[in-house]
Design a protein around this motif. Structure first.
Motif, PDB file in Angstrom:
ATOM      1  N   ASP A  99       0.927  -2.934 -11.091  1.00  0.00           N
ATOM      2  CA  ASP A  99       0.499  -3.981 -10.176  1.00  0.00           C
ATOM      3  C   ASP A  99       0.373  -5.314 -10.920  1.00  0.00           C
ATOM      4  O   ASP A  99      -0.719  -5.881 -11.032  1.00  0.00           O
ATOM      5  CB  ASP A  99      -0.842  -3.582  -9.538  1.00  0.00           C
ATOM      6  CG  ASP A  99      -1.175  -4.425  -8.313  1.00  0.00           C
ATOM      7  OD1 ASP A  99      -0.405  -5.367  -8.016  1.00  0.00           O
ATOM      8  OD2 ASP A  99      -2.191  -4.147  -7.660  1.00  0.00           O
ATOM      9  N   ILE A 125       1.315  -8.270 -10.137  1.00  0.00           N
ATOM     10  CA  ILE A 125       1.024  -9.477  -9.361  1.00  0.00           C
ATOM     11  C   ILE A 125      -0.195  -9.257  -8.463  1.00  0.00           C
ATOM     12  O   ILE A 125      -0.243  -9.699  -7.315  1.00  0.00           O
ATOM     13  CB  ILE A 125       2.236  -9.935  -8.526  1.00  0.00           C
ATOM     14  CG1 ILE A 125       2.776  -8.767  -7.671  1.00  0.00           C
ATOM     15  CG2 ILE A 125       3.351 -10.452  -9.424  1.00  0.00           C
ATOM     16  CD1 ILE A 125       3.724  -9.232  -6.575  1.00  0.00           C
ATOM     17  N   GLU A 126      -1.191  -8.560  -9.037  1.00  0.00           N
ATOM     18  CA  GLU A 126      -2.376  -8.214  -8.247  1.00  0.00           C
ATOM     19  C   GLU A 126      -3.056  -9.407  -7.554  1.00  0.00           C
ATOM     20  O   GLU A 126      -3.451  -9.273  -6.390  1.00  0.00           O
ATOM     21  CB  GLU A 126      -3.387  -7.455  -9.123  1.00  0.00           C
ATOM     22  CG  GLU A 126      -4.547  -6.931  -8.305  1.00  0.00           C
ATOM     23  CD  GLU A 126      -5.484  -6.028  -9.097  1.00  0.00           C
ATOM     24  OE1 GLU A 126      -5.049  -5.439 -10.102  1.00  0.00           O
ATOM     25  OE2 GLU A 126      -6.663  -5.934  -8.697  1.00  0.00           O
ATOM     26  N   PRO A 127      -3.202 -10.557  -8.231  1.00  0.00           N
ATOM     27  CA  PRO A 127      -3.858 -11.684  -7.531  1.00  0.00           C
ATOM     28  C   PRO A 127      -3.139 -12.065  -6.231  1.00  0.00           C
ATOM     29  O   PRO A 127      -3.774 -12.255  -5.196  1.00  0.00           O
ATOM     30  CB  PRO A 127      -3.791 -12.820  -8.558  1.00  0.00           C
ATOM     31  CG  PRO A 127      -3.724 -12.122  -9.880  1.00  0.00           C
ATOM     32  CD  PRO A 127      -2.928 -10.878  -9.630  1.00  0.00           C
ATOM     33  N   TRP A 128      -1.806 -12.154  -6.281  1.00  0.00           N
ATOM     34  CA  TRP A 128      -1.029 -12.435  -5.064  1.00  0.00           C
ATOM     35  C   TRP A 128      -1.242 -11.315  -4.041  1.00  0.00           C
ATOM     36  O   TRP A 128      -1.506 -11.551  -2.873  1.00  0.00           O
ATOM     37  CB  TRP A 128       0.464 -12.553  -5.404  1.00  0.00           C
ATOM     38  CG  TRP A 128       1.376 -12.227  -4.248  1.00  0.00           C
ATOM     39  CD1 TRP A 128       1.803 -10.986  -3.854  1.00  0.00           C
ATOM     40  CD2 TRP A 128       1.958 -13.139  -3.309  1.00  0.00           C
ATOM     41  NE1 TRP A 128       2.602 -11.070  -2.742  1.00  0.00           N
ATOM     42  CE2 TRP A 128       2.720 -12.367  -2.383  1.00  0.00           C
ATOM     43  CE3 TRP A 128       1.903 -14.543  -3.160  1.00  0.00           C
ATOM     44  CZ2 TRP A 128       3.422 -12.962  -1.327  1.00  0.00           C
ATOM     45  CZ3 TRP A 128       2.633 -15.123  -2.090  1.00  0.00           C
ATOM     46  CH2 TRP A 128       3.370 -14.340  -1.198  1.00  0.00           C
ATOM     47  N   ASN A 129      -1.146 -10.076  -4.512  1.00  0.00           N
ATOM     48  CA  ASN A 129      -1.282  -8.936  -3.619  1.00  0.00           C
ATOM     49  C   ASN A 129      -2.632  -8.896  -2.919  1.00  0.00           C
ATOM     50  O   ASN A 129      -2.721  -8.614  -1.727  1.00  0.00           O
ATOM     51  CB  ASN A 129      -1.074  -7.629  -4.394  1.00  0.00           C
ATOM     52  CG  ASN A 129       0.394  -7.382  -4.700  1.00  0.00           C
ATOM     53  OD1 ASN A 129       1.272  -8.021  -4.125  1.00  0.00           O
ATOM     54  ND2 ASN A 129       0.653  -6.467  -5.613  1.00  0.00           N
ATOM     55  N   ARG A 130      -3.680  -9.182  -3.707  1.00  0.00           N
ATOM     56  CA  ARG A 130      -5.017  -9.177  -3.098  1.00  0.00           C
ATOM     57  C   ARG A 130      -5.138 -10.287  -2.061  1.00  0.00           C
ATOM     58  O   ARG A 130      -5.738 -10.106  -1.004  1.00  0.00           O
ATOM     59  CB  ARG A 130      -6.104  -9.327  -4.170  1.00  0.00           C
ATOM     60  CG  ARG A 130      -6.355  -8.025  -4.930  1.00  0.00           C
ATOM     61  CD  ARG A 130      -7.717  -8.035  -5.622  1.00  0.00           C
ATOM     62  NE  ARG A 130      -7.892  -6.834  -6.421  1.00  0.00           N
ATOM     63  CZ  ARG A 130      -8.652  -5.795  -6.043  1.00  0.00           C
ATOM     64  NH1 ARG A 130      -9.291  -5.822  -4.899  1.00  0.00           N
ATOM     65  NH2 ARG A 130      -8.757  -4.730  -6.816  1.00  0.00           N
ATOM     66  N   ALA A 131      -4.546 -11.455  -2.376  1.00  0.00           N
ATOM     67  CA  ALA A 131      -4.581 -12.558  -1.419  1.00  0.00           C
ATOM     68  C   ALA A 131      -3.859 -12.150  -0.128  1.00  0.00           C
ATOM     69  O   ALA A 131      -4.355 -12.386   0.981  1.00  0.00           O
ATOM     70  CB  ALA A 131      -3.942 -13.803  -2.018  1.00  0.00           C
ATOM     71  N   HIS A 155      -5.838  -9.746   1.937  1.00  0.00           N
ATOM     72  CA  HIS A 155      -6.873 -10.401   2.739  1.00  0.00           C
ATOM     73  C   HIS A 155      -6.270 -11.138   3.930  1.00  0.00           C
ATOM     74  O   HIS A 155      -6.836 -11.150   5.013  1.00  0.00           O
ATOM     75  CB  HIS A 155      -7.720 -11.342   1.871  1.00  0.00           C
ATOM     76  CG  HIS A 155      -8.647 -10.586   0.973  1.00  0.00           C
ATOM     77  ND1 HIS A 155      -9.685  -9.820   1.464  1.00  0.00           N
ATOM     78  CD2 HIS A 155      -8.668 -10.422  -0.370  1.00  0.00           C
ATOM     79  CE1 HIS A 155     -10.313  -9.234   0.456  1.00  0.00           C
ATOM     80  NE2 HIS A 155      -9.714  -9.576  -0.671  1.00  0.00           N
ATOM     81  N   TYR A 207      -8.642  -2.416  -1.193  1.00  0.00           N
ATOM     82  CA  TYR A 207      -7.326  -2.807  -1.706  1.00  0.00           C
ATOM     83  C   TYR A 207      -6.709  -1.688  -2.539  1.00  0.00           C
ATOM     84  O   TYR A 207      -5.550  -1.312  -2.355  1.00  0.00           O
ATOM     85  CB  TYR A 207      -7.436  -4.100  -2.527  1.00  0.00           C
ATOM     86  CG  TYR A 207      -6.181  -4.425  -3.309  1.00  0.00           C
ATOM     87  CD1 TYR A 207      -5.086  -5.000  -2.672  1.00  0.00           C
ATOM     88  CD2 TYR A 207      -6.086  -4.134  -4.664  1.00  0.00           C
ATOM     89  CE1 TYR A 207      -3.931  -5.266  -3.379  1.00  0.00           C
ATOM     90  CE2 TYR A 207      -4.936  -4.399  -5.380  1.00  0.00           C
ATOM     91  CZ  TYR A 207      -3.855  -4.968  -4.732  1.00  0.00           C
ATOM     92  OH  TYR A 207      -2.713  -5.220  -5.432  1.00  0.00           O
ATOM     93  N   ASN A 240     -12.265  -1.548 -15.777  1.00  0.00           N
ATOM     94  CA  ASN A 240     -12.638  -2.954 -15.957  1.00  0.00           C
ATOM     95  C   ASN A 240     -14.135  -3.187 -16.126  1.00  0.00           C
ATOM     96  O   ASN A 240     -14.563  -4.305 -16.360  1.00  0.00           O
ATOM     97  CB  ASN A 240     -12.164  -3.776 -14.751  1.00  0.00           C
ATOM     98  CG  ASN A 240     -10.686  -3.591 -14.499  1.00  0.00           C
ATOM     99  OD1 ASN A 240      -9.895  -3.588 -15.426  1.00  0.00           O
ATOM    100  ND2 ASN A 240     -10.310  -3.408 -13.245  1.00  0.00           N
TER     101      ASN A 240
END
Lengths: 292, 78
Positions: free
Chosen positions: A93, A95-101, A104, A275, B61
């Motif tokens: 994963d 590109i997790e920041p993009w995916n989380r965005a 949402h 997520y 984490n």
């Protein structure tokens, strides 16, 4: 395609809403994947697994768990659990920041747009009618299943899907009834291009959440395009975003969602991190499909 | 019903609705003379496996206390 036209005609109001409908179908993060993402959800609520004892059994303190059973189930040891579930697959994963965005975004699309629309729709349209529509849309996707069962070296299932298409399109009145199953007990096998690529040894690559379309991967994204090319509705018009095509897609999303209201909510409520729960659900579900 | 290993098995079922059907499998383990459900697999998604992934993500984490705290909050909230 006559029945298809009829539906479009009736829903011509959707033309006005063309842009919004585009959004609606997006909300289909559960619905857009049709049979795929939704079912996982539906099942969660019915299970109440004692979470604390699970926590003990997993990595944290195996020894303590083994000696002091925390409930009358006794404890499933690590060994027993591993025996049952073969080596766990994982998905990268990066590109997790993009995916989380995007997760949402899709979440909001569901709660603000798709869910309210589907609730009104469910109230207004009797279940039997919604069932007919869902058969109709499944029947339209028969070419995808025929071709991909063939490509996956399962000509028997390809033949069954072809027979189902012929029976349901004629006796089943343009696919409104699943007569192949109801009258002849003929079931097919779901198959799509992403699965075919997986069958040929192509890995997921990594996890990617698309706005509107939901959980995917580079492999399944390519597969999605392949499936789209095999859908008859794609060829209703030469335009890319034709109101009729988009309207049909939006209606399918709303219709499917009307059967699954509450599923996503339940998954979300049961999850520690929704997520991650959905990412793992996508991975497990797609991996399992390849084995069938 | 399929045997998974000696002492564990999977019981298959399918829930049929007007909107489609959904396979739900129950993984059971033999405890003395009883069979007890220890996992539920829906459309290929194992509930235990799903939680394990979520826990692993948190443990990767954060310190273990964070996971315990998260679970306590979650259990308390219900």
């Amino acid at each position: 395609m006559k029945s298809g036209r009829a539906i479009c005609g009736r829903r011509s109001a959707l033309r006005v809403l063309c842009l919004t409908t585009l959004l609606v179908l997006a909300a289909g993060f559960p619905a857009a994947n049709g049979q795929e993402a939704i079912p996982d959800a539906a099942t969660y609520p019915q299970i109440s697994v004692p979470i604390p004892s699970l926590a003990q059994e997993s990595e944290s303190r195996p020894t303590a768990a083994a000696t002091t059973p925390s409930d009358d189930y006794g404890n499933v040891t690590q060994e027993e659990a591993e025996a049952a579930s073969e080596k766990k697959a994982s998905i990268a994963d990066p590109i997790e920041p993009w995916n989380r965005a995007m997760y949402h975004f899709n979440d909001k699309m569901y709660f603000w747009l798709l869910k309210p629309v589907a609730r009104v729709y469910k109230y207004a349209v009797p279940e039997d009618f919604r069932g007919l529509f869902s058969n109709f849309y499944e029947n339209l996707k028969a070419p995808i299943r025929i071709v991909n069962n063939m490509l996956q070296g399962k000509p028997g299932y390809a033949g069954k899907e072809l027979a189902r298409l012929l029976i349901n399109s004629t006796i089943g009145v343009g696919g409104l009834r699943d007569c192949a199953k109801e009258c002849f007990g003929l079931s097919g096998r779901p198959a799509d291009f992403g699965q075919t690529l997986g069958e040929y040894g192509v890995g997921f690559g990594f996890y990617i959440v698309w706005p509107i379309l939901g959980p995917s991967s580079p492999r399944d994204t390519v597969g999605f395009v392949g499936d789209w090319l095999l859908k008859p509705t794609t060829y209703l018009s030469s335009n890319w975003f034709d109101p009729v095509t988009v309207g049909l897609y939006a209606h399918e999303a709303v219709n499917t969602t009307s059967f699954h209201l509450g599923d996503y909510e339940a998954i979300k409520a049961a999850a520690v991190d929704p997520y991650v729960a959905i990412r793992d659900g996508y991975l497990q579900h797609r991996t399992e499909q390849l084995k069938q | 019903m399929t045997e998974l290993s000696s002492g564990t098995a999977e019981v298959q079922s399918v829930v049929i609705t007007k909107g489609g059907q959904m396979p739900i499998n129950y993984r059971v383990i033999r405890k003395k003379n009883d069979w007890r459900v220890y996992d539920v697999v829906i459309e290929g998604v194992s509930l235990v496996g799903n939680y394990r992934t979520q826990f692993r993500e948190i443990l990767g984490n954060n310190p273990p206390e964070k996971l315990l705290e998260t679970l306590r909050t979650k259990a308390g909230a219900k």
